[in-house]
Each structure stands twice: as structure tokens, then as C-alpha cells.
Design an enzyme around this catalytic site. Structure first.
Site, PDB file in Angstrom:
ATOM      1  N   ARG A  28       0.821  -1.214   0.000  1.00  0.00           N
ATOM      2  CA  ARG A  28       0.000   0.000   0.000  1.00  0.00           C
ATOM      3  C   ARG A  28       0.856   1.267   0.000  1.00  0.00           C
ATOM      4  NH1 ARG A  28      -5.317   0.261   3.285  1.00  0.00           N
ATOM      5  NH2 ARG A  28      -3.970   0.884   5.013  1.00  0.00           N
ATOM      6  N   ALA A  29       2.154   1.119   0.194  1.00  0.00           N
ATOM      7  CA  ALA A  29       2.995   2.319   0.331  1.00  0.00           C
ATOM      8  C   ALA A  29       4.351   2.109  -0.325  1.00  0.00           C
ATOM      9  CB  ALA A  29       3.175   2.647   1.796  1.00  0.00           C
ATOM     10  N   CYS A  52       2.188  31.308  31.320  1.00  0.00           N
ATOM     11  CA  CYS A  52       2.530  29.876  31.305  1.00  0.00           C
ATOM     12  C   CYS A  52       2.742  29.380  32.729  1.00  0.00           C
ATOM     13  CB  CYS A  52       3.793  29.667  30.477  1.00  0.00           C
ATOM     14  SG  CYS A  52       4.483  28.016  30.678  1.00  0.00           S
ATOM     15  N   CYS A  55       6.577  28.411  33.378  1.00  0.00           N
ATOM     16  CA  CYS A  55       7.670  29.381  33.322  1.00  0.00           C
ATOM     17  C   CYS A  55       8.107  29.782  34.735  1.00  0.00           C
ATOM     18  CB  CYS A  55       7.251  30.620  32.533  1.00  0.00           C
ATOM     19  SG  CYS A  55       7.425  30.416  30.739  1.00  0.00           S
ATOM     20  N   ASN A  77       2.591  17.211  40.548  1.00  0.00           N
ATOM     21  CA  ASN A  77       1.500  17.623  39.667  1.00  0.00           C
ATOM     22  C   ASN A  77       0.311  18.115  40.502  1.00  0.00           C
ATOM     23  OD1 ASN A  77      -0.682  17.606  37.735  1.00  0.00           O
ATOM     24  ND2 ASN A  77       0.582  16.261  36.448  1.00  0.00           N
ATOM     25  N   HIS A 115      10.703  29.152  27.505  1.00  0.00           N
ATOM     26  CA  HIS A 115       9.382  28.769  27.013  1.00  0.00           C
ATOM     27  C   HIS A 115       9.395  28.489  25.503  1.00  0.00           C
ATOM     28  CE1 HIS A 115       4.977  28.726  27.206  1.00  0.00           C
ATOM     29  NE2 HIS A 115       4.964  29.444  26.099  1.00  0.00           N
ATOM     30  N   ASN A 155       5.235  14.080  26.730  1.00  0.00           N
ATOM     31  CA  ASN A 155       4.164  14.204  25.748  1.00  0.00           C
ATOM     32  C   ASN A 155       4.427  15.497  25.026  1.00  0.00           C
ATOM     33  OD1 ASN A 155       2.291  12.227  25.609  1.00  0.00           O
ATOM     34  ND2 ASN A 155       0.854  13.179  27.035  1.00  0.00           N
ATOM     35  N   SER A 163      -0.689  19.929  26.991  1.00  0.00           N
ATOM     36  CA  SER A 163      -1.454  21.150  27.242  1.00  0.00           C
ATOM     37  C   SER A 163      -0.618  22.418  27.136  1.00  0.00           C
ATOM     38  CB  SER A 163      -2.065  21.065  28.643  1.00  0.00           C
ATOM     39  OG  SER A 163      -1.033  20.948  29.611  1.00  0.00           O
ATOM     40  N   HIS A 166       5.650  24.663  26.552  1.00  0.00           N
ATOM     41  CA  HIS A 166       6.874  24.799  27.358  1.00  0.00           C
ATOM     42  C   HIS A 166       7.534  23.421  27.472  1.00  0.00           C
ATOM     43  CE1 HIS A 166       9.037  27.154  30.570  1.00  0.00           C
ATOM     44  NE2 HIS A 166       9.536  25.937  30.695  1.00  0.00           N
ATOM     45  N   HIS A 168       8.667  20.207  28.647  1.00  0.00           N
ATOM     46  CA  HIS A 168       8.471  19.525  29.929  1.00  0.00           C
ATOM     47  C   HIS A 168       8.090  18.071  29.734  1.00  0.00           C
ATOM     48  CE1 HIS A 168       4.285  20.279  28.816  1.00  0.00           C
ATOM     49  NE2 HIS A 168       3.929  19.385  29.710  1.00  0.00           N
ATOM     50  N   GLN A 170       6.701  14.401  32.278  1.00  0.00           N
ATOM     51  CA  GLN A 170       5.972  14.016  33.486  1.00  0.00           C
ATOM     52  C   GLN A 170       6.578  12.739  34.058  1.00  0.00           C
ATOM     53  OE1 GLN A 170       1.701  14.020  33.731  1.00  0.00           O
ATOM     54  NE2 GLN A 170       1.494  15.057  31.768  1.00  0.00           N
ATOM     55  N   HIS A 283      12.128   3.230  29.456  1.00  0.00           N
ATOM     56  CA  HIS A 283      11.741   1.932  29.995  1.00  0.00           C
ATOM     57  C   HIS A 283      12.959   1.317  30.663  1.00  0.00           C
ATOM     58  CE1 HIS A 283       7.683   1.135  27.804  1.00  0.00           C
ATOM     59  NE2 HIS A 283       7.531   1.659  28.987  1.00  0.00           N
ATOM     60  N   TYR A 318      -9.580  -1.513  12.685  1.00  0.00           N
ATOM     61  CA  TYR A 318      -8.884  -2.801  12.793  1.00  0.00           C
ATOM     62  C   TYR A 318      -7.894  -2.775  13.954  1.00  0.00           C
ATOM     63  CZ  TYR A 318      -5.988  -6.790  11.499  1.00  0.00           C
ATOM     64  OH  TYR A 318      -5.292  -7.975  11.525  1.00  0.00           O
TER      65      TYR A 318
HETATM   66  P1  H2U Z   1       0.937  17.728  29.691  1.00  0.00           P
HETATM   67  O1  H2U Z   1       2.339  17.231  29.612  1.00  0.00           O
HETATM   68  O2  H2U Z   1      -0.023  16.701  29.245  1.00  0.00           O
HETATM   69  O3  H2U Z   1       0.733  19.054  29.069  1.00  0.00           O
HETATM   70  O4  H2U Z   1       0.649  17.952  31.247  1.00  0.00           O
HETATM   71  C1  H2U Z   1       1.095  18.986  32.006  1.00  0.00           C
HETATM   72  C2  H2U Z   1       0.689  18.681  33.429  1.00  0.00           C
HETATM   73  O5  H2U Z   1       0.760  19.874  34.200  1.00  0.00           O
HETATM   74  C3  H2U Z   1      -0.733  18.162  33.556  1.00  0.00           C
HETATM   75  O6  H2U Z   1      -0.671  16.826  34.006  1.00  0.00           O
HETATM   76  C4  H2U Z   1      -0.188  19.780  35.219  1.00  0.00           C
HETATM   77  C5  H2U Z   1      -1.378  19.072  34.595  1.00  0.00           C
HETATM   78  O7  H2U Z   1      -2.072  18.335  35.563  1.00  0.00           O
HETATM   79  N1  H2U Z   1      -0.471  21.121  35.732  1.00  0.00           N
HETATM   80  C6  H2U Z   1      -0.083  21.469  37.018  1.00  0.00           C
HETATM   81  O8  H2U Z   1       0.446  20.607  37.740  1.00  0.00           O
HETATM   82  N2  H2U Z   1      -0.278  22.734  37.476  1.00  0.00           N
HETATM   83  C7  H2U Z   1      -0.853  23.730  36.744  1.00  0.00           C
HETATM   84  O9  H2U Z   1      -0.948  24.849  37.199  1.00  0.00           O
HETATM   85  C8  H2U Z   1      -1.407  23.434  35.407  1.00  0.00           C
HETATM   86  C9  H2U Z   1      -1.133  22.065  34.866  1.00  0.00           C
END
Ligand code: H2U
Length: 349
Positions: A28-29, A52, A55, A77, A115, A155, A163, A166, A168, A170, A283, A318
Site C-alpha cells: 500500500r505504500a 505559562c 515558566c 502535579n 518557554h 508528551n 497542554s 513549554h 516539559h 511528566q 523503559h 482494525y
Molecule cells: P501535559 O504534559 O499533558 O501538558 O501535562 C502537564 C501537566 O501539568 C498536567 O498533568 C499539570 C497538569 O495536571 N499542571 C499542574 O500541575 N499545574 C498547573 O498549574 C497546570 C497544569
């Protein structure tokens, strides 16, 4: 009918790390890489954004203020999915209704106060600080008696649900070993018990001989498209030495890891001349106090883009009901990624 050719004919590939299969449909490719790069407006961001929450010096949703950090910074978090103070307990309502309480800690890790940057555009010395942060977090979280697994990940890009642009990542650290690492652990253990070497040492040795899927190498790490890759531009960074976790890396190996991570991020950005989205992560051995000689430290990168800066691969139909499928072969992807400049496109302008 001609004899089977994996560059031409539909086939399934086995992932020895997870025991899963991927359907490959190269017919297919078969078209060669066209290099089409749909120009998307590359947004320019300020070095510091007063709105932000990552920041330096800014207030977060919790009301806490970030310090005026100068390289990396981590905090718990404010919306943690896992919490440390969950009472122990389980539901044992027969075999079919099972649940267990889960304790954990979620952290957000800022890679840089800048940022406007991503790993691809950060200096290598700054990326080394990210590796140091990973190491420190893995160590301190892993030392807690109820933390048996530390998942460090990034992510990147709105398309991945990130979200905030910047730079970052987790960390989700928890009591039990989650599904993906569990699968990898079981398969690496079975391999180690049979052969006395890590699965990835033997795999890497053969990949280095074949040279079909290698994107680049440095002194201590190799970046390749795995034979069993599911995502169009999926890659792995594997340590040459069989270390079980990041704490076993020497100072030179840490630098090489940072260089490889940054180099891959640059190559990725060069694919569609855009900030390339992905989910990536480390991992490595769980922190459950066992020895885990079977574990071989590696990073995985799962980018969703398929044909352009906006056309992504969907894991639907699928794939949800049966198993993952790809058109472009891992060998074609590797060839394309390997052919791209090693310098970031913004610096080449
Ligand atoms: P992403 O990597 O999915 O953007 O997640 C950023 C995390 O930052 C998200 O899990 C956290 C969110 O809960 N967050 C804070 O801890 N404090 C904040 O003021 C906003 C977002």
C-alpha cells in the site's frame, strides 16, 4: 506466485519485547519518499510567557509559585492522577470483579526555563541537565518503599494532548508495575533465563550487523527504527551496554544519552520542518528492590504523524479491534530518517 518478500508482501511482525504482533502492508505504500513538507506556520513563542504555568516565577493553578529556576525544575502535579495517601484495600468479589487500591506520586518536570525551546532546539549541555533530573527523580521516587515503578515520559505537541508547549515531561511513580513495562519485563526475563544475555543486547548486535534500520549511533547509544515498529516513525534509543536502569549509566553515558535524545529530536523536526509531536519515555527496571538483570535500559518514541505536519496516523478500526497495522515499512522509515540533516532546519536556514 513469487516467493515472499517483506518489502512487497503483506506480513505480520513479532515484537519480542511485548509478545505482540503488527500487520505490515508494504504494497500500500511502495511509493518512494516524496519529501512533501506542507509548510505549517511555525509559531514563535516568547522566552518567558507570563501566562505559562511552567515558566519561572509564575503561579500555578494550585496557587504555588514556581521558583526562578535556571535549568530544570520539578514539582508534584497539581492534578495528580495518583496520590500517596490512598488507603490500602481491594475488591475481591469473585474472579470477575477485581480491583486494588493504588498509591503513587505524579510530577511535572520542566526541561528548561526557556518557554520558546524544545529538546531539539536546546543546547546539548541543557539536555544533559534533563538526563540528570531523570536520574535524580528515578532515584528519590524509587527509594520510597511503596514506589515499585517510576515511569518518566514526555508528551510533546497539542496533537498528543500536551497542554503546554513549554518543554516539559511528566513522571508517574506508583505501587504496581503498569501494563507495558510488565509485558516487557516478562519477555526480557524469559529471554535472559534462556540465554543469559539481555534480549536487547542480542537484538542490537544483530541490528548493527544488518544496518537496515539504524538511524544513527554514538559512543554509548544506538537509535533505530525497531523491526516491529507500529507508528510510522517510531524509534528506540538503546544503550550499547546492558544497564538495567539510568542510575547505572556513567557520566559519559549520560552525556551520550542527552546527545542521542537531542539528535533524534532534531531529525524528527526535520521530517516535516515542524515541531514534531510524540510521546516518548524511558523503559527500565522497576524500583521494587529486586535485581532485574533481565532489564535493558532504553527509550521509546511514538510519533503520530504520517504524511505531513498535520496528517496523523489513526489507531482506529482494525487496530482497536484486532491489532496495529502499518503501510510504510520500518526499513523505509529508517532510510528516510537516516537521510535527513543532522542539524535543525531552523539553524540551516
Ligand atoms: P501535559 O504534559 O499533558 O501538558 O501535562 C502537564 C501537566 O501539568 C498536567 O498533568 C499539570 C497538569 O495536571 N499542571 C499542574 O500541575 N499545574 C498547573 O498549574 C497546570 C497544569
Amino acid at each position: 506466485m513469487n516467493s515472499f518478500d517483506s518489502n512487497e508482501h503483506s506480513h505480520r511482525r513479532y515484537n519480542p519485547l511485548t509478545g505482540e504482533w503488527v500487520q505490515v502492508s508494504p504494497h500500500r505504500a511502495r511509493r518512494p519518499w516524496q519529501g512533501q513538507t506542507e509548510e505549517v506556520a511555525n509559531e514563535t513563542r516568547p522566552e518567558h510567557d507570563p501566562n505559562c504555568y511552567l515558566c519561572a516565577g509564575n503561579q500555578r493553578a494550585s496557587g504555588d509559585k514556581n521558583p526562578h529556576y535556571t535549568d530544570t525544575y520539578s514539582f508534584v502535579n497539581d492534578f495528580s492522577a495518583l496520590l500517596p495517601d490512598v488507603p490500602g484495600g481491594e475488591i475481591t468479589d469473585g474472579e470477575l470483579f477485581r480491583a486494588k487500591s493504588e498509591k503513587g506520586i505524579c510530577k511535572v518536570i520542566c526541561f528548561s526555563p526557556r518557554h520558546d525551546l524544545t529538546v531539539a532546539e536546546m543546547e546539548v549541555e541543557a539536555v544533559e541537565k534533563v538526563v540528570t533530573l531523570w536520574k535524580n527523580e528515578y532515584k528519590t521516587l524509587g527509594q520510597k518503599d511503596y514506589i515499585n515503578h517510576v515511569q518518566i515520559f514526555e508528551n510533546k505537541g497539542a496533537i498528543m494532548g500536551c497542554s503546554n508547549p513549554h518543554p516539559h515531561g511528566q513522571i508517574w511513580a506508583q505501587e504496581s508495575i503498569p501494563v507495558e513495562p510488565s509485558k516487557k519485563q516478562a519477555h526480557q526475563k524469559a529471554y535472559f533465563d534462556s540465554y543469559g544475555t539481555t534480549l536487547l543486547s542480542d537484538y542490537l548486535e544483530q541490528e548493527l550487523q544488518k544496518q537496515e534500520r539504524i538511524i544513527f549511533e554514538n559512543e554509548h547509544f544506538v537509535c533505530l527504527v525497531p523491526f516491529w515498529a507500529v507508528w510510522p516513525f517510531e524509534t528506540m534509543i538503546i544503550s550499547r551496554r546492558a544497564v538495567t536502569n539510568i542510575l547505572e549509566l556513567t557520566a559519559d553515558e549520560e552525556k551520550s544519552l542527552a546527545a542521542a535524545y537531542r539528535q533524534l529530536a532534531i531529525i524528527y523536526d526535520n521530517v516535516f520542518k515542524t515541531s514534531f509531536p510524540y510521546s516518548a519515555g524511558l523503559h527500565q527496571a522497576p524500583t521494587d528492590g529486586m535485581e532485574h538483570t533481565e532489564w535493558h535500559f532504553h527509550m521509546v518514541f511514538y510519533p503520530p504523524l504520517l504524511r505531513s505536519a498535520t496528517v496523523k496516523k489513526f489507531m482506529v478500526g482494525y487496530e482497536m479491534l484486532a491489532n496495529p497495522q502499518r503501510d510504510i515499512t520500518p526499513e523505509q522509515s529508517a532510510k528516510m530518517l537516516k537521510s535527513l540533516p543532522k542539524e535543525h532546519y531552523k539553524r540551516l536556514r
